[in-house]
Design a protein around this motif. Structure first.
Motif, mmCIF file in Angstrom:
data_model
loop_
_atom_site.group_PDB
_atom_site.id
_atom_site.type_symbol
_atom_site.label_atom_id
_atom_site.label_comp_id
_atom_site.label_asym_id
_atom_site.label_seq_id
_atom_site.Cartn_x
_atom_site.Cartn_y
_atom_site.Cartn_z
ATOM 1 N N ILE A 1 0.757 -1.417 -0.016
ATOM 2 C CA ILE A 1 0.198 -0.004 0.018
ATOM 3 C C ILE A 1 0.823 1.081 -0.030
ATOM 4 C CG2 ILE A 1 -1.721 1.411 1.546
ATOM 5 C CD1 ILE A 1 -2.816 -1.483 2.122
ATOM 6 N N ARG A 2 2.047 1.181 0.877
ATOM 7 C CA ARG A 2 2.954 2.266 0.758
ATOM 8 C C ARG A 2 3.495 2.559 -0.578
ATOM 9 N NH1 ARG A 2 4.070 7.073 2.393
ATOM 10 N NH2 ARG A 2 6.112 7.582 3.100
ATOM 11 N N ILE A 3 3.713 1.468 -1.089
ATOM 12 C CA ILE A 3 4.540 1.658 -2.297
ATOM 13 C C ILE A 3 3.423 2.196 -3.411
ATOM 14 C CG2 ILE A 3 5.622 0.165 -4.239
ATOM 15 C CD1 ILE A 3 6.692 -1.631 -2.349
ATOM 16 N N ASP A 4 2.384 1.570 -3.567
ATOM 17 C CA ASP A 4 1.425 2.448 -4.363
ATOM 18 C C ASP A 4 1.187 3.798 -3.897
ATOM 19 O OD1 ASP A 4 1.059 0.121 -5.458
ATOM 20 O OD2 ASP A 4 -0.754 -0.603 -4.379
ATOM 21 N N GLU A 5 1.156 4.338 -2.844
ATOM 22 C CA GLU A 5 0.895 5.709 -2.416
ATOM 23 C C GLU A 5 2.216 6.278 -2.925
ATOM 24 O OE1 GLU A 5 0.591 5.754 1.813
ATOM 25 O OE2 GLU A 5 -1.501 5.159 1.758
ATOM 26 N N LEU A 6 3.575 5.916 -2.712
ATOM 27 C CA LEU A 6 4.535 6.664 -3.129
ATOM 28 C C LEU A 6 4.725 6.677 -4.674
ATOM 29 C CD1 LEU A 6 7.213 5.140 -0.479
ATOM 30 C CD2 LEU A 6 6.130 7.646 -0.887
ATOM 31 N N GLU A 7 4.154 5.700 -5.539
ATOM 32 C CA GLU A 7 4.159 5.767 -6.773
ATOM 33 C C GLU A 7 3.238 6.687 -7.346
ATOM 34 O OE1 GLU A 7 3.634 1.575 -8.252
ATOM 35 O OE2 GLU A 7 5.847 1.243 -8.017
ATOM 36 N N MET A 8 1.995 6.741 -6.611
ATOM 37 C CA MET A 8 1.143 7.814 -6.914
ATOM 38 C C MET A 8 1.503 9.182 -6.788
ATOM 39 S SD MET A 8 -2.461 5.888 -6.239
ATOM 40 C CE MET A 8 -2.881 7.071 -4.900
ATOM 41 N N LYS A 9 2.332 9.233 -5.651
ATOM 42 C CA LYS A 9 2.687 10.740 -5.322
ATOM 43 C C LYS A 9 3.864 11.067 -6.536
ATOM 44 C CE LYS A 9 1.782 10.956 -0.517
ATOM 45 N NZ LYS A 9 2.324 11.188 0.846
ATOM 46 N N MET A 10 4.613 9.987 -7.040
ATOM 47 C CA MET A 10 5.815 10.326 -7.694
ATOM 48 C C MET A 10 5.149 10.775 -9.376
ATOM 49 S SD MET A 10 8.835 8.030 -8.846
ATOM 50 C CE MET A 10 7.766 6.723 -10.046
ATOM 51 N N THR A 11 4.306 9.885 -9.597
ATOM 52 C CA THR A 11 3.555 10.346 -10.662
ATOM 53 C C THR A 11 2.911 11.589 -10.800
ATOM 54 O OG1 THR A 11 3.121 7.804 -11.033
ATOM 55 C CG2 THR A 11 1.996 9.477 -12.464
ATOM 56 N N ALA A 12 2.291 11.995 -9.582
ATOM 57 C CA ALA A 12 1.505 13.228 -9.474
ATOM 58 C C ALA A 12 2.545 14.172 -9.655
ATOM 59 C CB ALA A 12 0.584 13.518 -8.272
ATOM 60 N N LEU A 13 3.744 14.263 -8.925
ATOM 61 C CA LEU A 13 4.940 15.148 -9.178
ATOM 62 C C LEU A 13 5.471 15.291 -10.603
ATOM 63 C CD1 LEU A 13 6.675 17.170 -7.209
ATOM 64 C CD2 LEU A 13 7.974 15.185 -6.995
ATOM 65 N N GLN A 14 5.424 14.385 -11.029
ATOM 66 C CA GLN A 14 6.027 14.226 -12.696
ATOM 67 C C GLN A 14 4.931 14.761 -13.420
ATOM 68 O OE1 GLN A 14 6.862 9.991 -13.164
ATOM 69 N NE2 GLN A 14 9.040 10.393 -12.767
ATOM 70 N N THR A 15 3.532 14.670 -13.041
ATOM 71 C CA THR A 15 2.817 15.376 -13.906
ATOM 72 C C THR A 15 2.746 16.708 -13.680
ATOM 73 O OG1 THR A 15 1.224 13.204 -14.051
ATOM 74 C CG2 THR A 15 0.236 15.222 -14.571
ATOM 75 N N VAL A 16 2.638 17.180 -12.585
ATOM 76 C CA VAL A 16 2.966 18.636 -12.354
ATOM 77 C C VAL A 16 4.329 19.265 -13.020
ATOM 78 C CG1 VAL A 16 3.024 20.233 -10.547
ATOM 79 C CG2 VAL A 16 1.610 18.533 -10.464
ATOM 80 N N THR A 17 5.219 18.558 -12.789
ATOM 81 C CA THR A 17 6.268 19.364 -13.394
ATOM 82 C C THR A 17 6.692 19.056 -14.698
ATOM 83 O OG1 THR A 17 7.754 17.425 -12.664
ATOM 84 C CG2 THR A 17 7.685 18.939 -11.092
ATOM 85 N N GLY A 18 5.920 18.140 -15.428
ATOM 86 C CA GLY A 18 5.942 17.853 -16.791
ATOM 87 C C GLY A 18 7.042 17.119 -17.156
ATOM 88 N N GLN A 19 7.308 16.166 -16.404
ATOM 89 C CA GLN A 19 8.500 15.322 -16.729
ATOM 90 C C GLN A 19 8.244 13.861 -17.206
ATOM 91 O OE1 GLN A 19 10.823 15.289 -13.203
ATOM 92 N NE2 GLN A 19 11.645 17.432 -13.429
ATOM 93 N N LEU A 20 6.855 13.858 -17.729
ATOM 94 C CA LEU A 20 6.367 12.512 -18.174
ATOM 95 C C LEU A 20 6.531 12.491 -19.685
ATOM 96 C CD1 LEU A 20 2.772 12.076 -16.260
ATOM 97 C CD2 LEU A 20 5.146 11.152 -15.866
ATOM 98 N N ASN A 21 7.248 11.123 -20.209
ATOM 99 C CA ASN A 21 7.157 10.883 -21.327
ATOM 100 C C ASN A 21 5.819 10.429 -22.072
ATOM 101 O OD1 ASN A 21 6.906 8.243 -21.001
ATOM 102 N ND2 ASN A 21 9.202 7.921 -20.929
ATOM 103 N N ASP A 22 5.653 10.268 -23.251
ATOM 104 C CA ASP A 22 4.338 9.667 -23.786
ATOM 105 C C ASP A 22 3.676 8.510 -23.193
ATOM 106 O OD1 ASP A 22 3.982 12.279 -25.260
ATOM 107 O OD2 ASP A 22 5.139 11.162 -27.169
ATOM 108 N N GLY A 23 4.626 7.611 -22.998
ATOM 109 C CA GLY A 23 4.145 6.600 -22.248
ATOM 110 C C GLY A 23 3.607 6.341 -21.197
#
Length: 95
Positions: free
Chosen positions: A48-70
């Motif tokens: 559960i903690r890993i999932d939460e951290l992955e979601m936070k990381m993805t959210a942070l990457q989304t906000v900062t625009g660091q996501l690639n197309d995939g």
């Protein structure tokens, strides 16, 4: 007759040893079963903690625009899955 009594005593002694071993093994089994439950609970909490951290990381990457197309497509899929699940829960609550 005496030989029969000796055999009976040996059988009784061996039976007592088997019963004693059984009780020891039963205690060990109970202890190990409790440990398994504890470890499964810890694993579940860590996942559960890993999932939460992955979601936070993805959210942070989304906000900062660091996501690639995939990664963007994966985020969109995840968001759509959450929306479907929310819609399903709302439908269940409406019944």
């Amino acid at each position: 007759m005496e030989g029969l009594q000796e055999q009976l005593k040996r059988i009784t002694a061996k039976l007592q040893q088997v019963v004693q071993s059984y009780h020891l093994l039963q205690k060990e089994h109970d202890q190990l079963s409790r440990e398994v439950v504890t470890l499964r609970d810890k694993e579940k909490a860590r996942l559960i903690r890993i999932d939460e951290l992955e979601m936070k990381m993805t959210a942070l990457q989304t906000v900062t625009g660091q996501l690639n197309d995939g990664e963007k497509k994966e985020v969109e899929k995840r968001i759509n899955r959450y929306i479907r699940e929310i819609d399903r829960c709302i439908a269940l609550l409406s019944e």
